[in-house]
Scaffold this active site. Structure first.
Site, PDB file in Angstrom:
ATOM      1  N   GLU A 306     -10.010  79.380 -64.433  1.00  0.00           N
ATOM      2  CA  GLU A 306      -9.671  78.694 -63.089  1.00  0.00           C
ATOM      3  C   GLU A 306      -9.753  79.575 -61.993  1.00  0.00           C
ATOM      4  O   GLU A 306      -9.344  79.546 -61.060  1.00  0.00           O
ATOM      5  CB  GLU A 306      -8.058  78.727 -63.376  1.00  0.00           C
ATOM      6  CG  GLU A 306      -7.342  79.946 -63.551  1.00  0.00           C
ATOM      7  CD  GLU A 306      -7.059  80.525 -64.749  1.00  0.00           C
ATOM      8  OE1 GLU A 306      -7.825  80.018 -65.660  1.00  0.00           O
ATOM      9  OE2 GLU A 306      -5.993  81.382 -64.809  1.00  0.00           O
ATOM     10  N   HIS A 330      -6.421  71.021 -66.922  1.00  0.00           N
ATOM     11  CA  HIS A 330      -5.801  72.269 -67.052  1.00  0.00           C
ATOM     12  C   HIS A 330      -6.169  73.419 -66.130  1.00  0.00           C
ATOM     13  O   HIS A 330      -5.255  73.981 -65.397  1.00  0.00           O
ATOM     14  CB  HIS A 330      -6.089  72.937 -68.632  1.00  0.00           C
ATOM     15  CG  HIS A 330      -5.600  74.212 -68.774  1.00  0.00           C
ATOM     16  ND1 HIS A 330      -4.278  74.518 -69.475  1.00  0.00           N
ATOM     17  CD2 HIS A 330      -5.817  75.581 -68.345  1.00  0.00           C
ATOM     18  CE1 HIS A 330      -4.248  75.904 -69.567  1.00  0.00           C
ATOM     19  NE2 HIS A 330      -5.091  76.383 -68.863  1.00  0.00           N
ATOM     20  N   GLU A 331      -7.543  73.538 -65.796  1.00  0.00           N
ATOM     21  CA  GLU A 331      -8.050  74.531 -64.932  1.00  0.00           C
ATOM     22  C   GLU A 331      -7.695  74.092 -63.439  1.00  0.00           C
ATOM     23  O   GLU A 331      -7.551  74.886 -62.566  1.00  0.00           O
ATOM     24  CB  GLU A 331      -9.557  74.651 -65.148  1.00  0.00           C
ATOM     25  CG  GLU A 331     -10.099  74.965 -66.382  1.00  0.00           C
ATOM     26  CD  GLU A 331      -9.385  76.063 -67.104  1.00  0.00           C
ATOM     27  OE1 GLU A 331      -8.536  77.019 -66.288  1.00  0.00           O
ATOM     28  OE2 GLU A 331      -9.305  76.104 -68.342  1.00  0.00           O
ATOM     29  N   HIS A 334      -4.179  74.812 -62.384  1.00  0.00           N
ATOM     30  CA  HIS A 334      -3.989  76.502 -62.247  1.00  0.00           C
ATOM     31  C   HIS A 334      -3.918  76.494 -60.756  1.00  0.00           C
ATOM     32  O   HIS A 334      -3.578  77.765 -60.183  1.00  0.00           O
ATOM     33  CB  HIS A 334      -5.024  77.303 -62.896  1.00  0.00           C
ATOM     34  CG  HIS A 334      -4.867  77.810 -64.145  1.00  0.00           C
ATOM     35  ND1 HIS A 334      -3.602  78.537 -64.497  1.00  0.00           N
ATOM     36  CD2 HIS A 334      -5.160  77.621 -65.579  1.00  0.00           C
ATOM     37  CE1 HIS A 334      -3.572  78.972 -66.065  1.00  0.00           C
ATOM     38  NE2 HIS A 334      -4.716  78.299 -66.327  1.00  0.00           N
ATOM     39  N   GLU A 353       0.239  80.322 -68.069  1.00  0.00           N
ATOM     40  CA  GLU A 353      -0.551  79.266 -68.928  1.00  0.00           C
ATOM     41  C   GLU A 353       0.350  78.074 -69.447  1.00  0.00           C
ATOM     42  O   GLU A 353      -0.026  77.039 -69.892  1.00  0.00           O
ATOM     43  CB  GLU A 353      -1.244  79.975 -70.207  1.00  0.00           C
ATOM     44  CG  GLU A 353      -2.116  81.101 -69.636  1.00  0.00           C
ATOM     45  CD  GLU A 353      -3.385  80.224 -69.153  1.00  0.00           C
ATOM     46  OE1 GLU A 353      -3.719  79.359 -69.268  1.00  0.00           O
ATOM     47  OE2 GLU A 353      -4.217  81.235 -68.575  1.00  0.00           O
ATOM     48  N   ASP A 409      -4.721  90.358 -73.587  1.00  0.00           N
ATOM     49  CA  ASP A 409      -4.989  89.319 -74.470  1.00  0.00           C
ATOM     50  C   ASP A 409      -3.934  89.068 -75.585  1.00  0.00           C
ATOM     51  O   ASP A 409      -3.936  87.788 -75.842  1.00  0.00           O
ATOM     52  CB  ASP A 409      -6.278  89.422 -75.377  1.00  0.00           C
ATOM     53  CG  ASP A 409      -7.613  89.417 -74.427  1.00  0.00           C
ATOM     54  OD1 ASP A 409      -7.423  89.281 -73.222  1.00  0.00           O
ATOM     55  OD2 ASP A 409      -8.770  89.971 -74.988  1.00  0.00           O
ATOM     56  N   TYR A 417       1.165  79.378 -74.108  1.00  0.00           N
ATOM     57  CA  TYR A 417       0.684  78.078 -73.707  1.00  0.00           C
ATOM     58  C   TYR A 417       1.272  76.994 -74.257  1.00  0.00           C
ATOM     59  O   TYR A 417       2.101  76.234 -73.380  1.00  0.00           O
ATOM     60  CB  TYR A 417      -0.856  77.743 -74.442  1.00  0.00           C
ATOM     61  CG  TYR A 417      -1.820  78.431 -73.716  1.00  0.00           C
ATOM     62  CD1 TYR A 417      -2.165  79.900 -74.101  1.00  0.00           C
ATOM     63  CD2 TYR A 417      -2.768  78.023 -72.783  1.00  0.00           C
ATOM     64  CE1 TYR A 417      -3.340  80.431 -73.471  1.00  0.00           C
ATOM     65  CE2 TYR A 417      -3.899  78.503 -72.214  1.00  0.00           C
ATOM     66  CZ  TYR A 417      -4.039  79.611 -72.468  1.00  0.00           C
ATOM     67  OH  TYR A 417      -5.133  80.535 -71.967  1.00  0.00           O
TER      68      TYR A 417
END
Ligand code: BES
Ligand code: ZN
Length: 635
Positions: A306, A330-331, A334, A353, A409, A417
């Site tokens: 994003e 989705h992006e 953001h 997310e 991560d 998500y």
């Protein structure tokens, strides 16, 4: 240039220790409120993945003046940093760097620039090195002459033969979560926001783009200037340089890519303007000016990223039938959840997310209707259940990630998500859309251009909607979602009639009532195909795999999602006819979501040696982020 090693490994220890004390406020108390203190005052706002002393001194602006050197695979030049002191007596500015070669540091006292000493801590494999610059009472700015490493984890340098056009090199960046520090010295924490400006010098036949304002008609002359006047966290700093063309979708939305895929991309993503409108109707105006997409080379390790004003996308989304455009939704989403209101630490990644996956689905519903939105929810829910089953410890299935995650991560699993999105579905159901939508809109507005924690959100919810509907949700229900493991019993069950139909047909096929070739699939979308493939029971025979493949030609299909789903079945069921296609997929696609699981499945199904051979040939073409991940999977 002499380099004072002011600090050693002890710095790392100190940074961690400083964040450890008294973590409180992690549960909602019975009255539904949590004490919130200002950002960075509260221990649970502390980001342990940065060296920056951002509680005392914060960078406010970054100016980059860089050569993009393809011969040496480095960015080389000067970073100038403005900062603000919240501690008036602060005597140093601490920045994050990783594998940067620091040539010299200068400071500006309002009149003159002068050389200054600096310290670089011992290198930590993950966090890199703290760059400590002493400040006097008159220091106003600092500037750092530096260059990046050819091994920078956040940059991929492609040779001409690794591009589609084969004539020119290509470079692109990936800052999230903690790779911005491999591109420039910054306070690399999502708690700190900066504006930036940049000048990039490139070979004149290439175009340079950044996550900033840019003119799609800029002439190719090898010098490109950018401004990002809105404050963003460092992880949203982004570059792409290559033989890149542009095609407009409307007056402020367009697509960049290599020419081979430009028209197809503009067609695939032609509904981006409607997505923007849908998003604005829900949550208020898009505040970033232009919104462009760039379709990157296939080694881009994500579906999308994003980066503000310029979302980065994998070419595997260009399926020809707009079936994978939820990634664009989705992006784009953001731009509200993540870029406008940002998680203050990576432990709060679900605020980015989970909210974004929720908004994505709301936008998909507005554009394409409930049927598609629920199919996407159902596919996501299946993925979440698998991920919950695979979690190595229960704390990693909380929305608020535990303090001891070892890499940011760890916070980017389907827990953040999809469990995150489902928490919001739950809240939406309880408060009602008519109340929940305006509440979220107000939340994005209240925290626009700020970084927030999970607890900030929960408090905001207490004070702005729970207070009006005190019986809608209980503290226990919220705690189960945010600070509890697994999927709470209050989760919505996405019931797709379309999928029920597919499952029935699948049952008939298994029961021998229907041959694969007789299944009427003429109106199936990619979603139905994915449900059909993913929901096959374990242990399909070669004969069954052959029948399916014969009827539907899954092996070698051009839809990357369908191909991936089928190859996972092929690996688990030892269906060898797919092997050459799997090899080809691994050699040509670098998207982590697919290749990490394919390599892991090969490894777990007795094909580890073959996987290592393929990886040996594919590795050089993968992004450094993917290389690190697959090295660990196959080690
Ligand atoms: N911000 C992520 C990409 C990311 C994740 C970068 C983790 C660094 C670390 C992006 O918004 C994203 O979530 N992309 C998804 C697509 C989405 C539809 C789930 C992807 O890449 O698959
Ligand atoms: Zn995302």
């Amino acid at each position: 240039m002499k380099q004072l090693k002011l600090l050693g490994a002890s710095l790392l220890v100190m940074t961690f220790a400083a964040c450890k004390d008294g973590t409180s406020g992690e549960t909602v108390n019975p009255s539904g409120t949590i004490n919130i203190t200002e950002i960075n005052q509260s221990p649970d706002k502390a980001d342990k993945f940065t060296y920056a002393n951002y509680g005392d001194v914060r960078m406010t602006h970054l100016d980059l003046n860089l050569d993009v050197n393809f011969d040496r695979k480095v960015l080389d030049g000067i970073a100038t940093i403005d900062f603000e002191r919240s501690d008036k007596n602060a005597s140093e500015l601490v920045l994050d760097t990783r594998k940067l070669k620091i040539e010299s540091v200068e400071s500006f006292d309002g009149k003159d620039w002068s050389q200054t000493s600096y310290g670089l801590s011992a290198e930590d494999d993950l966090l890199g090195q703290a760059l400590t610059i002493p400040l006097t009472s008159t220091t106003q700015k600092v500037r750092i002459d530096y260059e990046t490493s050819p091994e920078a984890e956040g940059l991929q340098w492609l040779s001409p033969d690794q591009t589609a056009g084969k004539e020119h090199p290509y470079m692109f960046s990936q800052g999230q979560p903690i790779h911005a520090r491999t591109m420039a010295p910054v306070q690399d924490t999502p708690a700190v926001r900066i504006t930036y400006s940049a000048t990039l010098r490139t070979p004149p036949e290439l175009i340079a783009l950044m996550s900033a304002d840019q003119d799609p008609n800029t002439p190719r002359d090898g010098e490109y200037s950018f401004d990002m006047p809105q404050p963003i966290p460092a992880y949203l700093l982004a570059f792409a340089v290559g033989d890149i063309d542009f095609k407009a979708i409307n007056d402020h939305i367009g697509v960049y890519s290599e020419s081979y895929i430009l028209d197809a991309s503009a067609e695939e993503f032609s509904e981006t303007p409607q997505m923007e409108v849908a998003n604005e109707e829900l949550y208020g105006p898009y505040l970033w000016g232009r919104y462009d997409l760039i379709v990157l080379p296939p080694s881009f390790p994500f579906g999308g990223m994003e980066n503000p004003r310029l979302s980065f996308l994998t070419p595997t989304l260009v399926a020809g039938d707009k079936s994978l455009t939820n990634v664009v939704a989705h992006e784009l989403a953001h731009s509200w959840s993540g870029n406008l209101v940002t998680n203050a630490t990576w432990r709060d990644a679900w605020l980015n997310e989970g909210f974004t996956s929720y908004v994505e689905n709301r936008v998909m519903e507005k554009l394409y209707g409930e049927r598609r939105a629920i199919m996407e929810q159902a596919l996501d829910m299946d993925g979440l259940k698998r991920a919950l089953g695979e979690a190595s410890r229960p704390e990693l299935t909380h929305l608020k990630m535990p303090e001891d995650i070892t890499h940011p991560d760890d916070a980017f699993t389907l827990v953040s998500y999809i469990k995150g999105a489902n928490f919001l579905f739950f809240l939406e159901d309880r408060f009602g859309r008519e109340h929940f939508d305006p509440f979220l809109k107000k939340y994005f507005d209240a925290y626009a251009f700020k970084s927030v924690t999970t607890e900030d959100f929960l408090n905001y919810m207490s004070e702005n909607i729970r207070n009006r509907f005190p019986d809608a949700v209980t503290d226990a229900e919220i705690n189960a979602w945010v600070y509890g493991p697994g999927l709470p019993e209050t989760a919505r069950d996405p019931k797709s009639d379309a999928f029920a139909q597919v499952s029935k047909i699948q049952g008939d096929w298994f029961g021998g009532k229907l041959a694969a070739g007789d299944i009427n699939t003429s109106d199936w979308s990619t979603h139905e195909w994915l449900h059909f493939i993913n929901s096959m029971p374990a242990g399909l025979s070669s004969k069954q795999m052959e029948e399916l493949d014969g009827a539907f030609s899954f092996t070698g299909t051009s839809n990357a999602e369908t191909a991936f789903a089928w190859y996972m079945q092929a690996i688990k069921n030892n269906y060898d006819p797919a092997t050459p296609a799997i090899e080809n997929f691994l050699m040509t696609v670098g998207r982590g979501k697919f290749i990490y699981r394919l390599y892991a499945a090969l490894n777990d199904n007795g094909k580890g040696d073959w996987a290592k051979d393929v990886y040996g040939a594919a590795r050089a073409g993968y992004h450094p982020i993917a290389q690190r991940r697959i090295d660990a999977i196959l080690k």
